[in-house]
Design a protein around this motif. Structure first.
Motif, short mmCIF file in Angstrom:
data_model
loop_
_atom_site.label_atom_id
_atom_site.label_comp_id
_atom_site.label_asym_id
_atom_site.label_seq_id
_atom_site.Cartn_x
_atom_site.Cartn_y
_atom_site.Cartn_z
N TYR A 65 44.00 31.49 42.27
CA TYR A 65 44.21 32.41 41.06
C TYR A 65 43.57 31.60 39.78
O TYR A 65 44.29 32.16 38.58
N PHE A 173 50.25 32.20 32.58
CA PHE A 173 50.52 31.63 34.09
C PHE A 173 50.84 30.26 33.94
O PHE A 173 51.36 29.73 33.00
N ARG A 207 39.36 43.91 43.28
CA ARG A 207 40.85 43.88 42.85
C ARG A 207 40.80 43.16 41.56
O ARG A 207 40.51 42.00 41.73
N GLU A 269 45.16 45.44 39.40
CA GLU A 269 46.40 45.15 39.69
C GLU A 269 47.32 45.06 38.52
O GLU A 269 47.17 44.05 37.60
C1 NOJ Z 1 48.67 37.94 40.18
C2 NOJ Z 1 48.06 37.50 41.49
O1 NOJ Z 1 48.58 38.30 42.77
C3 NOJ Z 1 49.22 36.24 41.58
O2 NOJ Z 1 49.00 35.64 42.96
C4 NOJ Z 1 48.66 35.29 40.48
O3 NOJ Z 1 49.60 34.25 40.42
C5 NOJ Z 1 48.76 35.80 39.13
N1 NOJ Z 1 48.04 37.22 39.36
C6 NOJ Z 1 47.79 35.07 38.18
O4 NOJ Z 1 46.38 35.04 38.67
#
Ligand code: NOJ
Length: 533
Positions: A65, A173, A207, A269
């Motif tokens: 990611y 993140f 997604r 998501e």
């Molecule tokens: C959601 C993803 O499902 C997750 O695995 C990831 O760490 C974060 N987004 C950041 O991209």
């Protein structure tokens, strides 16, 4: 309401965590060729589509990611040719394929970020990300108090090669995942083009990672220092999640997807707790579906589940969208373990499967749940790779326990995940021998056979999939509803057997001892069934 028959409205979509599905070359990591070899498992299982987690070029600071090149495959996972071959085979076998797009942030190894770092403060190359001067006398404090979801501050300060500190950049993140600045037109254009690149190759949709992110309050205000600033805190409004401006992006993406032949799905998501807020992403000119995290995070509690089911259906119906159901993914503890682990966890998980697949709409199945895999909670510390582990000061073990590679066959690790003698990127427990696909395939009563039967019936019976449902009378702790025409779904969430008024016959049951006799259905503790009505 009449809807066009878009495939995603009732699809069973299987999530493949690429790194952990099947390793074709014995390097310990799953790859696209491995998926291609194992496609027959998915056709036999009976899923309609697969979703691949990121396989793009990436230093894997966050399992992929953190994308360094949105238009190419990481050599660990294969090549673009491997991707094309997989897509072709999947389509030939009647399986659609959606892929992840990661638009909130790139990798710090992305060429744009490298350019930004090399440029001077204020230079155009910096404008694609969120760079700011620090606060305090020498700018040594971060520009605001935002926290990274993986722990620690959401800002990292750059240092010149000679050691002079300079600006800070935002990363919600990991520091290896700088946030894009979505006020910059080039960022919009880039993602339009990335979507086109993959749709031109033939993917059936995307997604969208952190779909509630991207747009930030431009004043970058401090947050309440006590706010639980993680993805699930939908109850706190945060200046970097679920901002109105994000919907403009999706209206555009929706037009791009619609300009392609066939049905291209856009799936959000978005960890936004309130189902009405989620439904805003699913307005007719925006995205097509969103993960139902309220359902995923609901405890083993019939009253709460009923509330979530009703709330989700109502909110989605209001915008004409289909509802989705999901129990596990690569970010959460596997549901066998969430539901109590051991025999009880598995019993509940199996009961929950027939509930999920019996509800109106589409369902997401996370690789390995069809084998009843539990979370691996005892991974050795030196094996942990999730950035959460280090960023939390080694207080949170993170998500590796649900990402352990799949056991396919054989008596010892790597259980056919990779060639004999290869070392999987996360150690596989020896106790998984009895859970391998080969040990369950064709075995009556196995979790794998339960999934196969349920998915086959779900395809065969008109009542299941898209549509509506009606609750039937049931005692406390029991969910009982009808799907027209002619299917009833009964779930006993209590620890004692229950009897319900029913006719017809048992189509599939989550465990032994379910029977209908003289107008009464007997459901043992923590079990579920589909009945013909
Ligand atoms: C959601 C993803 O499902 C997750 O695995 C990831 O760490 C974060 N987004 C950041 O991209």
């Amino acid at each position: 309401m009449q809807h066009e028959a878009h495939w995603w409205r009732e699809a069973a979509i299987y999530q493949i965590y690429v790194r952990s599905f099947a390793d074709s070359n014995g390097d310990g990591e799953g790859d696209l060729a491995g998926i291609r070899e194992r496609l027959p498992h998915l056709t036999e299982l009976g899923v309609d589509a697969i979703w691949l987690t990121p396989f793009y070029v990436s230093p894997l600071a966050d399992g992929g990611y953190d994308v360094a090149d949105y238009r190419d495959v990481d050599p660990r996972f294969g090549t673009l040719d491997d991707f094309d071959a997989l897509l072709k085979d999947a389509h030939e076998q009647g399986i659609r394929l959606i892929i992840d797009v990661v638009p909130n942030h790139s990798s710090s190894e992305h060429v744009w970020f490298r350019e930004a770092v090399a440029a001077e403060p204020g230079a155009p190359a910096r404008a694609r990300y969120i760079f700011r001067d620090g606060k305090g006398p020498d700018g040594e404090e971060p520009p605001n108090n935002w926290k990274s979801i993986f722990g620690g501050p959401a800002w990292t300060r750059l240092t010149r090669p000679d050691g002079t500190p300079e600006q800070w950049y935002l990363h919600l993140f990991d520091p290896g995942q700088p946030d894009f600045d979505w006020t910059h037109q080039e960022v919009h254009d880039e993602f339009d083009d990335v979507l086109r690149f993959w749709m031109d190759r033939g993917v059936d949709g995307f997604r969208i990672d952190v779909a509630h992110g991207m747009v930030k309050d431009p004043t970058l205000p401090d947050i309440d220092p006590d706010a639980k600033a993680d993805m699930l805190d939908g109850s706190t409004s945060l200046p970097y999640f679920d901002q109105d401006g994000v919907h403009e992006i999706y209206r555009r993406w929706s037009r791009i997807a619609a300009s392609y032949e066939g049905d291209r799905a856009l799936v959000a998501e978005a960890w936004v707790e309130d189902s009405d807020r989620i439904a805003r992403y699913l307005r007719p000119d925006e995205l097509h579906q969103a993960f139902n995290f309220e359902y995923l995070t609901a405890p083993w509690d019939a009253a709460r589940l009923r509330e979530v089911i009703d709330g989700s259906l109502k909110a989605n119906d209001a915008v004409g969208a289909t509802t989705t159901w999901v129990l596990s993914n690569h970010d959460v503890v596997r549901h066998v373990t969430r539901f109590g682990d051991g025999e009880q966890g598995l019993r509940r998980a199996r009961a929950a499967t027939l509930l999920m697949l019996g509800l109106p709409g589409s369902a997401y199945i996370y690789q390995g749940e069809e084998l009843g895999l539990p979370e691996v909670t005892d991974l050795p510390e030196d094996a942990l790779q999730d950035p959460n582990w280090e960023r939390s000061g080694r207080t949170e073990r993170g998500r590796d326990g649900c990402r352990v590679p799949l056991p396919w066959e054989g008596e010892t690790a790597p259980f056919g995940f990779g060639s004999e003698g290869s070392t999987p990127w996360l150690p596989m427990p020896e106790r998984w021998a009895g859970l391998s696909r080969a040990s369950q395939n064709g075995v009556e009563g196995s979790t794998l056979e339960l999934y196969k039967t349920a998915l086959r019936l779900r395809r065969e019976l008109d009542a299941l999939g898209d549509g509506s449902m009606n609750w039937l009378d049931s005692p406390e702790g029991v969910l009982y509803f009808e799907r027209e025409p002619g299917v009833r779904v009964a779930v006993n969430m209590t620890e004692a057997p229950v009897e319900l008024a029913a006719s017809g016959e048992v189509l599939v049951a989550s465990g032994p001892g379910v029977e209908v006799s003289e107008g009464t259905l007997t459901l043992p503790a923590e079990s579920s069934a589909w009945l013909s009505a």
